[in-house]
Design an enzyme around this catalytic site. Sequence first.
Site, short mmCIF file in Angstrom:
data_model
loop_
_atom_site.label_atom_id
_atom_site.label_comp_id
_atom_site.label_asym_id
_atom_site.label_seq_id
_atom_site.Cartn_x
_atom_site.Cartn_y
_atom_site.Cartn_z
N ASP A 191 -10.62 7.00 -2.73
CA ASP A 191 -8.98 6.77 -2.41
C ASP A 191 -8.36 8.08 -2.80
OD1 ASP A 191 -7.09 5.59 -1.49
OD2 ASP A 191 -6.49 4.48 -3.42
N CYS B 296 3.54 -8.91 9.95
CA CYS B 296 4.12 -7.84 9.08
C CYS B 296 5.56 -8.11 8.92
CB CYS B 296 3.72 -6.47 9.68
SG CYS B 296 4.66 -5.27 8.48
N CYS C 295 5.95 0.19 4.57
CA CYS C 295 5.15 -1.01 4.09
C CYS C 295 5.43 -1.37 2.58
CB CYS C 295 3.87 -0.39 4.11
SG CYS C 295 2.48 -1.34 3.61
N CYS D 250 -1.20 -8.53 6.17
CA CYS D 250 -1.80 -8.20 7.58
C CYS D 250 -3.32 -8.27 7.42
CB CYS D 250 -1.47 -6.74 8.08
SG CYS D 250 -1.79 -5.37 6.77
N CYS E 244 -6.05 -11.61 9.33
CA CYS E 244 -6.88 -11.10 10.30
C CYS E 244 -8.11 -11.96 10.48
CB CYS E 244 -7.35 -9.65 10.00
SG CYS E 244 -8.62 -8.99 10.92
S1 SF4 Z 1 0.56 -4.28 3.83
FE1 SF4 Z 1 0.54 -4.90 5.88
S2 SF4 Z 1 1.82 -6.58 6.50
FE2 SF4 Z 1 2.31 -5.99 4.43
S3 SF4 Z 1 3.92 -4.70 4.96
FE3 SF4 Z 1 2.24 -3.22 4.77
S4 SF4 Z 1 1.75 -3.20 7.11
FE4 SF4 Z 1 3.00 -4.90 6.88
S1 SF4 Z 2 -8.34 -8.33 14.61
FE1 SF4 Z 2 -6.08 -8.98 15.16
S2 SF4 Z 2 -5.44 -9.04 12.89
FE2 SF4 Z 2 -7.22 -7.98 12.64
S3 SF4 Z 2 -6.80 -5.90 12.83
FE3 SF4 Z 2 -7.22 -6.21 14.72
S4 SF4 Z 2 -5.30 -6.89 15.87
FE4 SF4 Z 2 -4.87 -6.99 13.57
#
Ligand code: SF4
Ligand code: SF4
Length: 331
Positions: free
Chosen positions: A146, A210, A226, A256, A260
């Site tokens: 990282d 988000c 973010c 986010c 998913c």
């Molecule tokens: S981590 Fe993902 S959902 Fe959370 S503020 Fe950042 S981009 Fe948006």
């Molecule tokens: S599958 Fe859907 S929620 Fe997951 S990263 Fe792709 S667009 Fe975003």
Amino acid sequence: MKQKHTTLIKQESKRLGFDFCGISKAEFLEEEAPRLEKWLKEEKNGKMQYMENYFDLRLDPTKLMPGAKSVISLLLNYFPAQDENPPVLTGAAGVPLLKGKNSQQPGISKYAYGKDYHFVIKEKLKNLISFIEENIGAVNARAFVDSAPVMDKVWAKKSGLGWIGKHSNLISKSKGSFFFIAELIVDLELEYDGPVADYCGTCTKCIDACPTNAITEPYVVDGSKCISYFTIELKENIPADMKGKFDNWMFGCDICQDVCPWNSFSTPHTEPHFKPKPEILNFTKRDWQEISEETFNKTFKDSPLSRPRFEGIKRNLEFLASPKPSPEERT
Ligand code: SF4
Ligand code: SF4
């Protein structure tokens, strides 16, 4: 020989606890160059100045380490068995759709539940280098966890470990996206893996969920919007126009990734160092508000929570507790 060395390295990476290992030829990242330039020009790195440094080195591992031949990408799962913020909504197949936050517990990103991953992964990478030296021969190697000079997600994608989702995290088709990514750049020729397809399809769940609209378009996250940036990286006050948008996240944000669908395939990690600290699991909002600097430093000295320091955590808590602006104030 190349094939034998590649197999040995991949087998040892498994033994050391890495979940996936993929390898690419060390070369200039041609496709990535204009994308990175645009992202920086649009100041999507916010005040993370360090991201502007090493522009050339970031795009070319042979400049970072003269003589580099291969980039070995490694993934380490950090998905916890116990989630501090248990899911409140579940989809038809029991898939967590949203990790709801208990209002008594400010949100902490899952990667920070245990010991700082930098220490844990660096130790594993050191062991992998020793293994190569003992079993393959003298090697020039540099390890990265990282760290800004290496575009870890891009290398992991190139090496077939997953695709970069619309939320800009790497997704493994079999295990989701809760992984740390590390690399070893070596002057050894090895067998190379190819990229996998993108399986985001028409899904937009991460973009829709988000709370700060940081995913400005598919595959582009404005780092300067973010919650992770505001709560961990930013040293100054959090801008007032963000009030009421943090959904109770005190350190980082997992929204986010939690929404998913591919994370329904996440399985708990087996790394003892990532076992959640009891305070992370049990502290209420009040406990966080009342913790002294001395206790905080003692309890979290080896945790990612030490990055924003005590003052940063306090600032975040105060920000979460401050009144939301009225509709008039918002305009
Ligand atoms: S981590 Fe993902 S959902 Fe959370 S503020 Fe950042 S981009 Fe948006
Ligand atoms: S599958 Fe859907 S929620 Fe997951 S990263 Fe792709 S667009 Fe975003």
